[in-house]
Design a protein around this motif. Structure first.
Motif, mmCIF file in Angstrom:
data_model
loop_
_atom_site.group_PDB
_atom_site.id
_atom_site.type_symbol
_atom_site.label_atom_id
_atom_site.label_comp_id
_atom_site.label_asym_id
_atom_site.label_seq_id
_atom_site.Cartn_x
_atom_site.Cartn_y
_atom_site.Cartn_z
ATOM 1 N N ARG A 114 27.579 68.645 88.383
ATOM 2 C CA ARG A 114 28.230 68.152 89.706
ATOM 3 C C ARG A 114 28.140 69.257 90.689
ATOM 4 N NH1 ARG A 114 33.832 66.043 87.023
ATOM 5 N NH2 ARG A 114 33.343 63.777 86.881
ATOM 6 N N LEU A 115 28.439 70.592 90.400
ATOM 7 C CA LEU A 115 28.057 71.506 91.081
ATOM 8 C C LEU A 115 26.623 71.575 91.698
ATOM 9 C CD1 LEU A 115 30.053 74.518 89.430
ATOM 10 C CD2 LEU A 115 30.616 73.692 91.781
ATOM 11 N N LEU A 150 19.836 63.022 97.503
ATOM 12 C CA LEU A 150 20.179 63.623 95.956
ATOM 13 C C LEU A 150 19.524 63.400 94.804
ATOM 14 C CD1 LEU A 150 24.055 63.319 96.611
ATOM 15 C CD2 LEU A 150 22.758 65.405 96.669
ATOM 16 N N PHE A 151 18.549 62.165 94.964
ATOM 17 C CA PHE A 151 18.087 61.502 94.096
ATOM 18 C C PHE A 151 16.732 61.699 93.887
ATOM 19 C CE2 PHE A 151 21.978 59.058 95.116
ATOM 20 C CZ PHE A 151 22.890 59.274 94.095
ATOM 21 N N ARG A 191 20.075 59.676 88.298
ATOM 22 C CA ARG A 191 21.334 59.133 87.752
ATOM 23 C C ARG A 191 21.595 57.848 88.252
ATOM 24 N NH1 ARG A 191 26.651 62.796 89.710
ATOM 25 N NH2 ARG A 191 28.181 61.453 88.325
ATOM 26 N N PHE A 243 25.034 54.824 88.270
ATOM 27 C CA PHE A 243 26.286 54.723 88.398
ATOM 28 C C PHE A 243 26.934 53.394 88.135
ATOM 29 C CE2 PHE A 243 24.773 57.816 91.459
ATOM 30 C CZ PHE A 243 25.767 59.006 91.053
ATOM 31 N N ARG A 269 37.595 72.215 90.571
ATOM 32 C CA ARG A 269 36.716 71.408 90.102
ATOM 33 C C ARG A 269 35.824 70.803 91.469
ATOM 34 N NH1 ARG A 269 37.469 66.874 85.856
ATOM 35 N NH2 ARG A 269 38.327 65.865 87.864
ATOM 36 N N ALA A 270 34.658 70.923 91.577
ATOM 37 C CA ALA A 270 33.994 70.596 92.810
ATOM 38 C C ALA A 270 33.978 69.058 92.422
ATOM 39 C CB ALA A 270 32.583 70.987 92.602
ATOM 40 N N ALA A 271 33.836 68.452 93.919
ATOM 41 C CA ALA A 271 33.888 67.074 94.051
ATOM 42 C C ALA A 271 32.328 66.590 93.575
ATOM 43 C CB ALA A 271 34.103 66.541 95.570
ATOM 44 N N ASP A 272 32.492 65.383 93.062
ATOM 45 C CA ASP A 272 31.012 64.830 92.589
ATOM 46 C C ASP A 272 30.363 64.061 93.827
ATOM 47 O OD1 ASP A 272 28.824 63.469 91.481
ATOM 48 O OD2 ASP A 272 29.871 62.722 90.015
ATOM 49 N N ILE A 273 29.428 65.009 94.491
ATOM 50 C CA ILE A 273 28.624 64.423 95.807
ATOM 51 C C ILE A 273 27.996 63.261 95.602
ATOM 52 C CG2 ILE A 273 27.255 65.077 97.620
ATOM 53 C CD1 ILE A 273 29.570 66.417 98.493
ATOM 54 N N GLU A 274 27.162 63.437 94.508
ATOM 55 C CA GLU A 274 26.250 62.288 93.958
ATOM 56 C C GLU A 274 27.178 61.022 93.843
ATOM 57 O OE1 GLU A 274 22.858 64.328 91.597
ATOM 58 O OE2 GLU A 274 24.206 63.169 90.468
ATOM 59 N N LEU A 275 28.168 60.873 93.283
ATOM 60 C CA LEU A 275 29.036 59.988 93.138
ATOM 61 C C LEU A 275 29.488 59.699 94.588
ATOM 62 C CD1 LEU A 275 30.685 57.767 91.409
ATOM 63 C CD2 LEU A 275 32.478 59.645 91.273
ATOM 64 N N ARG A 315 28.017 59.925 97.338
ATOM 65 C CA ARG A 315 26.986 59.266 98.076
ATOM 66 C C ARG A 315 27.057 57.931 97.776
ATOM 67 N NH1 ARG A 315 22.366 61.521 101.079
ATOM 68 N NH2 ARG A 315 20.832 59.860 100.832
ATOM 69 N N TYR A 316 26.943 57.549 96.388
ATOM 70 C CA TYR A 316 26.907 56.432 95.846
ATOM 71 C C TYR A 316 27.882 55.430 96.206
ATOM 72 C CZ TYR A 316 27.267 52.145 92.837
ATOM 73 O OH TYR A 316 27.289 50.832 92.469
ATOM 74 N N ASP A 320 39.376 61.103 91.621
ATOM 75 C CA ASP A 320 37.914 61.728 91.604
ATOM 76 C C ASP A 320 37.340 61.028 92.493
ATOM 77 O OD1 ASP A 320 38.763 63.591 89.807
ATOM 78 O OD2 ASP A 320 37.977 62.881 88.084
ATOM 79 N N ASP A 321 37.198 59.778 92.425
ATOM 80 C CA ASP A 321 36.420 58.885 93.229
ATOM 81 C C ASP A 321 36.649 59.325 94.817
ATOM 82 O OD1 ASP A 321 35.467 57.426 91.281
ATOM 83 O OD2 ASP A 321 36.416 55.641 91.789
#
Lengths: 426, 109
Positions: A11-12, A24-25, A356, A358, B28-34, B36-37, B93-94
């Motif tokens: 995540r970081l 990001l992908f 990744r 989802f 805890r860092a936010a899940d940027i990949e999530l 973005r999706y 978290d979302d």
């Protein structure tokens, strides 16, 4: 290192990379040659997938969009063109921004799919190979579902259920009506594109008649269904804005739609024959021809898909998005197609770049205009469940809502239109 | 063990050692990949929005404001059913992931 710690490290890394990269992908290491995505159909279901895979893979996937039209007129909001709230140009969009999005446009008709060779054949005989294929042809009209109706008859009794010349013909005929003329709509059976669409269209017919001061004209809707989308609020609106103008007949009232006669302008039911100056026949529908020819449909005429990915259950290299798919509880709408396209795009990007994935989530909202500033809406959220795309929550406009709320809905629908066409076409 | 080495290497290679070391359960860092999706769902309506529109622009707004507004739709203290529907299934978290994404993301179109 625990699993949780490992996830947090990822995540970081992702969070920090976001400030450095447009995507990001993008895969860290590319294989030999770019993987190839080909998309058939440049509507909301197809163009959205093409743009999102190109964008989210940052050029790591070679994306080709095959669409014969240079300009795409949206079915969504075409009723507002019928009602005089939009001009035709405002619902017509080009593909000029696709290139900038990293999508290669091929303006040609896709004539066939060789699933074994993973090739699409174009009308001129040339071949386009793919690693993944998205089939998003929208609907075809089942002309023979209404006795007496045909493709030729549609030039006299337009269906206007595919965007373009048919919609313009419908408007031309509507504007030529004189006071006292009868309009008859033959509504479609389920499943069909845009469930509230026929009833919004009827509202727009009535609005045009009212605007022209036609007090003697009537509109009869002959429906093969016993109920329809947003029925309560539509009927309340018809009574409020157009009292006595719209007569909706369910099968118990008309007894069955026996057929149409384009030569005489007649529509025949079990109990009556109506002679109308404008007949709008919206027949039953099926997935576009290329999906049927490729064997992607089942006995319903539409394409079964895996709810977690929009992947065809017939071929693991093919995805079907939009109106051609069997999307469980989701309606056939542009919003739904756009939502499905994003799940497909995410899955394709993850598969082709080993990046990744989802969980799939879907959503839909449909706005319908009944009269100026009187707009209603229905919407829902969906997720994979019970082997289909399953509705998890939803809402629908209620009777007796304030004029302010309905006006707000209309403004919201216009903003949505601007948003979704930018999302689809760039 | 292989995964552990690979995960650590990714962070180190990208030069985010300090950020990784600073992380605790509380920060805890936010899940940027999530984010973005998930944002693709928002973009359908908000992607072309201006600040004054009925559907507002959400690019560049602060994480705090974003999270407060979305949570207000989730608990139905804000009224619009479209947003209640969208927010209803978002976890904390979302929402954090979306907030972090929109705070820094540039409009895609």
């Amino acid at each position: 290192m625990t699993d949780m710690t490992r996830r947090n490290f990822s995540r970081l890394a992702g969070a920090s990379l976001a400030t450095l990269s447009t995507s990001l992908f993008a895969p860290a290491v590319l294989g030999q040659g770019k993987p190839r995505l080909v998309v058939i159909g440049g509507g909301p279901g197809g163009a959205t997938v093409a743009r999102y895979v190109a964008k989210e893979s940052a050029g790591a996937v070679d994306v080709t969009l095959i669409e014969p039209l240079k300009q795409f007129t949206t079915c969504f909001f075409s009723n507002l063109y019928v009602g005089g709230f939009r001009d035709y140009n405002s619902i017509t969009h080009g593909y000029d921004k696709m290139q900038k999005s990293g999508v290669k446009m091929v303006h040609a008709m896709a004539a066939g799919i060789d699933r074994g060779k993973r090739e699409v054949t174009l009308a001129d005989g040339s071949k386009v190979g793919y690693d993944r294929l998205v089939v998003a042809p929208g609907i075809d009209i089942k002309f023979d579902s209404v006795p007496g109706y045909s493709e030729a008859a549609a030039e006299v009794m337009p269906h206007a259920w595919k965007p373009g010349a048919q919609t313009q013909l419908l408007v031309k005929k509507l504007n030529a009506l004189e006071d006292g003329d009868l309009i008859v709509m033959v509504a479609p059976p389920n499943p069909y594109r845009c469930p509230p669409g026929p009833y919004e269209r009827v509202s727009m017919f009535a609005h045009v008649l009212k605007t022209k001061g036609h007090t003697k004209s009537k509109i009869i809707v002959l429906d093969p269904k016993p109920t329809f989308s947003k029925q309560g609020v539509f009927m309340e609106g018809w009574e409020k804005h157009y009292p006595g103008v719209i007569e909706w007949q369910d099968p118990k009232v008309h007894g069955g739609i026996k057929g149409v006669n384009p030569a005489t302008g007649e529509v025949i039911t079990d109990f009556a024959t109506y002679k109308a100056r404008l007949v709008n026949v919206i027949p039953a529908q099926m997935a576009g021809k290329i999906a049927r020819d490729a064997g992607l449909t089942n006995q319903s005429g539409f394409c079964p898909i895996d709810a977690v990915s929009m992947k065809s259950t017939v071929d693991p290299n093919i995805f079907v998005t939009g109106d051609a798919s069997i999307a469980g509880d989701m309606p056939k709408s542009a919003f739904a197609a756009n939502s499905q396209a994003k799940v497909a795009a995410m899955t394709i990007r993850a598969e082709l770049t080993k990046s990744r994935a989802f969980p799939a989530r879907y959503a839909n909202t449909c706005w319908s205009l009944i009269a100026p500033d009187d707009d209603i809406k229905v919407g829902a959220a969906y997720e994979p469940g019970d082997g289909k795309i399953k509705q998890t929550s939803g809402f629908v406009s209620q009777r007796g809502e304030s004029a302010d709320l309905r006006k707000q809905n209309y403004k919201e629908s216009v903003d949505w239109y601007n948003g979704i066409v930018a999302d689809v076409f760039g | 063990m292989t995964m552990r080495v690979r995960g650590a290497a990714l962070v180190l290679t990208a030069g985010f050692f300090v950020a990784a070391a600073a992380e605790t359960a509380a920060t805890r860092a936010a899940d940027i990949e999530l984010g973005r999706y998930l944002s693709s769902e928002c973009v359908t309506c908000h992607g072309a929005a201006k600040a004054h529109d009925t559907i507002p622009n959400i690019y560049g707004i602060s994480e705090t404001t974003f999270a407060e507004v979305v949570k207000a739709y989730r608990d139905k203290s804000l009224a619009n059913p479209v947003m209640q529907n969208i927010a209803g299934r978002l976890s904390d978290d979302d929402i954090a992931a979306l907030a972090a994404y929109f705070a820094t993301a540039e409009r895609q179109q």
